[in-house]
Design an enzyme around this catalytic site. Structure first.
Site, PDB file in Angstrom:
ATOM      1  N   LYS A 190       0.877  -1.175   0.000  1.00  0.00           N
ATOM      2  CA  LYS A 190       0.000   0.000   0.000  1.00  0.00           C
ATOM      3  C   LYS A 190       0.910   1.219   0.000  1.00  0.00           C
ATOM      4  O   LYS A 190       1.444   1.622   1.032  1.00  0.00           O
ATOM      5  CB  LYS A 190      -0.864  -0.017   1.270  1.00  0.00           C
ATOM      6  CG  LYS A 190      -2.231   0.633   1.124  1.00  0.00           C
ATOM      7  CD  LYS A 190      -2.226   2.089   0.691  1.00  0.00           C
ATOM      8  CE  LYS A 190      -1.974   3.032   1.843  1.00  0.00           C
ATOM      9  NZ  LYS A 190      -1.843   4.446   1.385  1.00  0.00           N
ATOM     10  N   GLU A 265       9.203   1.637  11.395  1.00  0.00           N
ATOM     11  CA  GLU A 265      10.257   2.659  11.285  1.00  0.00           C
ATOM     12  C   GLU A 265       9.531   3.995  11.302  1.00  0.00           C
ATOM     13  O   GLU A 265       8.793   4.318  10.386  1.00  0.00           O
ATOM     14  CB  GLU A 265      11.068   2.437  10.004  1.00  0.00           C
ATOM     15  CG  GLU A 265      12.374   3.195  10.037  1.00  0.00           C
ATOM     16  CD  GLU A 265      12.247   4.574   9.440  1.00  0.00           C
ATOM     17  OE1 GLU A 265      11.880   5.514  10.199  1.00  0.00           O
ATOM     18  OE2 GLU A 265      12.498   4.721   8.238  1.00  0.00           O
ATOM     19  N   CYS A 299      13.633  10.370   7.389  1.00  0.00           N
ATOM     20  CA  CYS A 299      13.543   9.852   8.758  1.00  0.00           C
ATOM     21  C   CYS A 299      14.872  10.018   9.487  1.00  0.00           C
ATOM     22  O   CYS A 299      14.907  10.276  10.680  1.00  0.00           O
ATOM     23  CB  CYS A 299      13.102   8.407   8.747  1.00  0.00           C
ATOM     24  SG  CYS A 299      13.974   7.427   7.525  1.00  0.00           S
ATOM     25  N   GLU A 398       9.885  15.846  15.810  1.00  0.00           N
ATOM     26  CA  GLU A 398      10.288  15.704  14.410  1.00  0.00           C
ATOM     27  C   GLU A 398       9.467  16.674  13.556  1.00  0.00           C
ATOM     28  O   GLU A 398       8.246  16.586  13.515  1.00  0.00           O
ATOM     29  CB  GLU A 398      10.042  14.276  13.926  1.00  0.00           C
ATOM     30  CG  GLU A 398      10.531  14.066  12.505  1.00  0.00           C
ATOM     31  CD  GLU A 398      10.260  12.662  11.982  1.00  0.00           C
ATOM     32  OE1 GLU A 398       9.088  12.251  11.937  1.00  0.00           O
ATOM     33  OE2 GLU A 398      11.230  11.992  11.597  1.00  0.00           O
TER      34      GLU A 398
END
Ligand code: TXE
Length: 496
Positions: A190, A265, A299, A398
């Site tokens: 997906k 992750e 990331c 973040e």
């Protein structure tokens, strides 16, 4: 608010028929079960240029069934060498199409062309790495009773689900789906609704090189519909997810209902620690690139600088000088950075900038937006704040944009405390000429990867990657990533 991809409830005459992309299920390109599509906006100018299928739970179910029948049929009948060869063939096909894939990614995702091309080449390398490793993955023989032979086999999970984000679609597809296929799983992918096109193109290439139908299925669509259906599907044996911590929690919770494993992750707030004996000439371009690459939507972005007090002002002004000339612009002009992926991400970054200013943080430098950046694109000017207290929002959360903060530290112990002082733990950088200190500090980092006098070097295809804490769990990339897509079967044979 206009999203990059919205359910297409009004006719979009501007989209050419060849830019309406369908799902790949059981080797067939099919529309969504209810016929609905999502508009795909280019972040470059905010205009619709394609459509993808708005996949439903029914489509996900069909894809899982197609994967199951491949897993129980043709796909599992291949030897590991044959499987690996198909992946290497796909690697070569991707490499041959790298320019076309890069152009498509650049338009869909907004990343500069050179980054998009690097992603395509990295995808080819992942497929080559895992394809070549397929027949080198083997189990163990365990000494037990002299009357028994014990073999431990490495076997695939079965049908694996892969929920991929929009920041590096090709690379994340490569590291996760490449490893899963090499290990013998059949897969359902997906992609993110904001960047599905290159994955669909690569899946079509996989068919062309002869991957059996059903081994690789792709269902596009909204995360809360198609993604949620995949995470909760009882026919899935293992899940790989890369994205936000919040969605990661939802995916893991759904997977828990079916008692299946998940790798997560979930990003980071990675620090680069600069000691006063660092080789600054070598460090400076890397410190800046680590946050600017992909517009900070990485990331493993090096989003925090921890600088030893004696050189703090000097390093801040050198970084500021470099920041001031950075420009966000049209990806095809290969600027320092492209636009953010969508308007929500643009607003998210802008709101962090506002909150930073609201906290009274001082802006050491700010880049700009190129004069020819098209109207309607999701551009943000890079920003560098210094000094920033460790407890500040911009040091802890973040941002996922071109926003860098710098914080001073006194001694080694403080550097380690600050570097490890967020909820995340994905990557860290250490800059020093002192060999003993580099090893000592490197080994004290609570991070899945630590780079000394370099950062994110070499793309990391061969290197295990993953986090501690809020950065998630499980490892992808490298040989360890291949093992993650297997489990064991122990065979105990009594022979006398
Ligand atoms: O992420 P989501 P979003 C971080 C980054 C960014 C923030 C939000 O900080 O600003 O997340 O981005 C699918 N069940 N990262 O909203 O929602 C979705 O369709 C199952 C870090 O895009 O996590 C997409 O395919 N799936 C990161 C994928 O999850 C669902 C990369 C990621 O989307 C779902 C991206 C659901 N309920 C964002 N909802 C990294 N670690 O690199 C959404 N999805």
């Amino acid at each position: 608010m206009r999203r990059k991809a919205d359910v297409n409830d009004q006719a979009q005459a501007s989209v050419a028929p060849d830019m309406v992309h369908r799902n790949l299920i059981g080797g067939r390109q099919v529309p969504a079960s209810n016929g609905e599509t999502l508009d795909v906006l280019s972040p470059v100018d905010g205009k619709v240029f394609a459509r993808i299928a708005a996949g439903t739970a029914q489509d996900v179910d069909a894809a899982v069934k197609a994967a199951r029948s491949a897993f129980e049929g043709e796909w599992s009948r291949l030897t590991a060498t044959e499987r690996g060869r198909l992946l290497v063939k796909l690697a070569l096909a991707v490499e041959a199409q790298a320019d076309a894939l890069a152009a498509l990614e650049s338009r869909d995702n907004g990343k500069p062309l050179r980054q998009a091309r690097a992603d395509a080449i990295a995808l080819a390398r992942y497929l080559e790495f895992y394809g070549s490793a397929a027949d080198k993955l083997h189990g163990d023989v365990i000494p037990y009773l002299n009357t028994h032979f014990i073999g431990v086999e490495r076997v695939p999970h079965g049908v694996t689900g892969h929920i991929v984000p929009w920041n590096y679609p090709m690379q994340i597809f490569g590291r996760s789906v490449g490893a899963a296929l090499a290990a013998g799983n059949a897969t359902v992918v997906k992609p993110a609704e904001d960047a599905s096109l290159t994955i669909l193109r690569v899946a079509a290439l996989a068919r062309e090189v002869g991957l059996p139908d059903g081994a690789l299925n792709v269902v596009t669509g909204l995360g809360r519909v198609a993604g949620a259906a995949l995470a909760a599907h009882p026919g899935i044996d293992f899940l790989s997810f890369t994205g936000s911590p919040e969605t990661g929690t939802a995916v893991q919770t759904a997977a828990a209902q079916n008692h299946v494993g998940v790798t997560l992750e979930l990003g980071g707030k990675s620090a680069q620690v600069v000691f006063d004996d660092a080789d600054l000439e070598r460090a400076l371009p890397v410190l800046v690139n680590a946050i600017i690459q992909n517009g900070g939507q990485t990331c493993s972005a090096g989003s925090r600088l921890l600088i030893q007090r004696g050189i703090f002002d000097k390093v801040v002004s050198a970084v500021a000088e470099r920041f001031a000339v950075l420009r966000a612009g049209r990806p095809e002009a290969d600027p320092d950075l492209g636009p953010m992926i969508n308007q929500a991400q643009q607003r998210r970054v802008q709101s962090y900038l506002e909150r930073g200013k609201g906290e009274g943080l001082s802006l050491a430098a700010s880049g700009g937006i190129a004069a020819d950046a098209p109207e309607g694109g999701f551009y943000v000017a890079p920003a560098f704040f210094a000094p920033v207290p460790h407890e500040s929002l911009l040091s802890q959360e973040e941002v996922f944009g071109p926003v860098l903060v710098a914080t001073p530290f006194g001694d080694e112990a403080e550097a380690i405390r600050l570097a490890n002082g967020t909820a995340y733990g994905l990557v860290a950088g250490v800059w020093t000429r002192d060999a003993m200190r580099s090893t000592r500090v490197g080994r004290a980092m609570r991070a899945g990867q630590v780079f000394v006098n370099c950062y994110g070097a070499g793309g990391g295809i061969e290197l295990p990657f993953g986090g501690f804490g809020r950065s998630g769990h499980g490892r992808e990339k490298g040989f360890e990533g291949l093992v993650e897509f297997t489990t064991t079967r122990t065979l105990v044979i009594a022979h006398g």
